[in-house]
Design an enzyme around this catalytic site. Structure first.
Site, PDB file in Angstrom:
ATOM      1  N   ASP A 175       0.918  -1.166   0.143  1.00 50.09           N
ATOM      2  CA  ASP A 175      -0.012  -0.017  -0.118  1.00 50.09           C
ATOM      3  C   ASP A 175       0.890   1.215  -0.072  1.00 50.09           C
ATOM      4  OD1 ASP A 175      -1.789   1.974   0.336  1.00 50.09           O
ATOM      5  OD2 ASP A 175      -2.556   1.383   2.490  1.00 50.09           O
ATOM      6  N   GLY A 176       0.709   2.203  -1.051  1.00 54.71           N
ATOM      7  CA  GLY A 176       1.749   3.085  -1.300  1.00 54.71           C
ATOM      8  C   GLY A 176       1.389   4.320  -0.136  1.00 54.71           C
TER       9      GLY A 176
ATOM     10  N   ASP B 135       1.941   7.287 -10.007  1.00 60.15           N
ATOM     11  CA  ASP B 135       1.086   6.814 -11.175  1.00 60.15           C
ATOM     12  C   ASP B 135      -0.032   6.142 -10.651  1.00 60.15           C
ATOM     13  OD1 ASP B 135       0.374   6.002 -13.587  1.00 60.15           O
ATOM     14  OD2 ASP B 135       2.065   4.725 -13.961  1.00 60.15           O
TER      15      ASP B 135
ATOM     16  N   PRO C 190      -9.415   2.262  -4.868  1.00 57.56           N
ATOM     17  CA  PRO C 190      -8.316   2.259  -4.101  1.00 57.56           C
ATOM     18  C   PRO C 190      -7.306   3.290  -4.106  1.00 57.56           C
ATOM     19  CG  PRO C 190      -8.225   0.641  -6.073  1.00 57.56           C
ATOM     20  CD  PRO C 190      -9.664   1.117  -5.829  1.00 57.56           C
TER      21      PRO C 190
END
Lengths: 283, 283
Positions: free
Chosen positions: B151-152, B169, B176
């Protein structure tokens, strides 16, 4: 010749009206319609003006979107302000096509323009646009505008050494506009220009109609000493990216003319930037 | 978790299969399908790869086109080569999102990049793209790439002062990706960058998601001393015109880095031109 029936491009789906642009085999774009404003069959084509949710009012010819209140200014500014930022004395200007009146509206923003000849084959498109597409056509009441309602092909055969700038604002190379993409027509445009004249034409999508774009460039390059292509984004044209071809007998550097600076897309940086071509176009 | 049934975005019309992108209320785009290549439901989203007539293979997430073989390179080149033509020493680069693998492929064309961290939440998108979307993802076999599948949002909370360049990006701000457009996330990105680091993110369409674009700019402007927006054309995104926002702690001039020059859209003139903004964006 006005119709009241629903044209074949308009479909009712779940109680909503949709304009379905299905001129292409593999890609269809559907716009939700708020209101049908105008439909008519002219001697040349089916004309429709609809009010849509995302793009405001739209001019649709033979089922193909030509100009919208939401994004039509991008195309119209780019086909006019670019040549008029190159020719230093555009006294006599001719527009061939451009029935939505948007290009003409931009040209008369230049004080140097003494006469604007507006040669659109289909009078009904001009009348419909002036009455129902005012977001694109408004502001065109100007005594310098000469309406011709004539065939641009024939008009170019009959005029020599007369215009400073010729703007070919055609629809796609199908139907009435086909001959506006042919070498013979460009040759007549060359001769209709004065010895320091220049022309610009829309030359289709570099992604989807690359052959048209390349043929236009090659034809004009055979006739004019200076030929250049530039780009703009037109959201309602397939592929978004759109090409214009400029062909000039003498002038090619940018100038800073005196004009009414009310553009929404065009500016000096966009002018410079529009001539930067992606790598795939440079070959 | 793979499905074999036909997903709701695919419709059979007159014996032909069509992908109908109908996430928007007022505009629908339909692509004629040659072949259904892959469908799956991951824990995060519905994933589909289809082969289409006009755009080649396409990655489709929850019914929305993300990347295509025909035009995906434009987006992927513009989100990567622009920041890498500004940061002079991009040793450690992070991509958040970018499951089609196209951005990662461009970054590893730079010899200076020693490590590329690739943080995509949905492992299945990466696997599907690497196997079935090789027109976009091919050439990514490189030992410098570190796959994270994390998860960024969380990843940014856990890392400080570590990266030279961060490329966000993301998909659209629904599902999400929503939190990837929020101020808290950008603040964590700021802290995850080294003291001379810079970031870039896609910031949606200036025509249709103007609020998202403006919010992104304002958030980043509060955090970074240098914030700029630039544009590219992405035919398969609604409106065609797409914005990117670059935010930098130190560098802002263009450099001429050493990289594998195999781009199809990006070049030095496009780099300059992409920062020219239409008048309606300057306000």
């Amino acid at each position: 010749m006005k119709q009241t029936s629903i044209p074949p491009y308009v479909h009712e789906i779940d109680g909503e009206m949709w304009l379905i642009e299905d001129d292409r085999d593999n890609l269809k774009v559907s716009y939700r319609i708020k209101e049908m404003i105008y439909t008519a069959q002219s001697p040349f084509q089916h004309i429709m003006i609809v009010d849509t949710y995302d793009f405001g009012r739209m001019l649709v010819l033979d089922g193909v979107v030509q100009s919208t209140e939401q994004d039509g200014y991008i195309y119209n500014e780019m086909i006019t302000h670019v040549p008029l930022h190159i020719h230093p004395h555009p006294k006599k200007v001719l527009i061939i096509g451009g029935g939505d009146c948007g290009a003409a509206r931009e040209v008369i923003k230049y004080k140097q323009v003494e006469e604007l000849y507006f040669c659109e084959i289909d009078e009904l498109v001009v009348h419909a646009s002036k009455e129902h597409l005012t977001g694109v056509s408004a502001g065109l009441e100007d005594e310098r505008v000469r309406y011709l309602f004539a065939d641009g092909i024939q008009y170019m055969k009959d005029h020599k050494n007369e215009f400073d700038v010729i703007i070919v604002d055609s629809s796609d190379p199908v139907g009435p506009a086909t001959q506006l993409f042919e070498f013979d027509f460009y040759e007549n445009v060359f001769h209709a220009l004065k010895e320091d004249g220049l022309m610009v034409c829309q030359s289709e999508s570099p992604l989807f109609y690359r052959e048209v774009m390349e043929n236009t460039y090659r034809s004009l390059q055979q006739l004019f000493p200076i030929t250049k292509q530039y780009l703009a984004v037109v959201p309602t044209y397939p592929g978004g990216l759109w090409s214009f071809t400029l062909a000039s007998k003498q002038y090619e550097t940018f100038i800073t003319p005196d004009f009414e600076q009310t553009t929404k897309y065009f500016n000096q940086e966009i002018l410079q930037a529009s001539f930067a071509l992606p790598s795939f176009m440079k070959k």
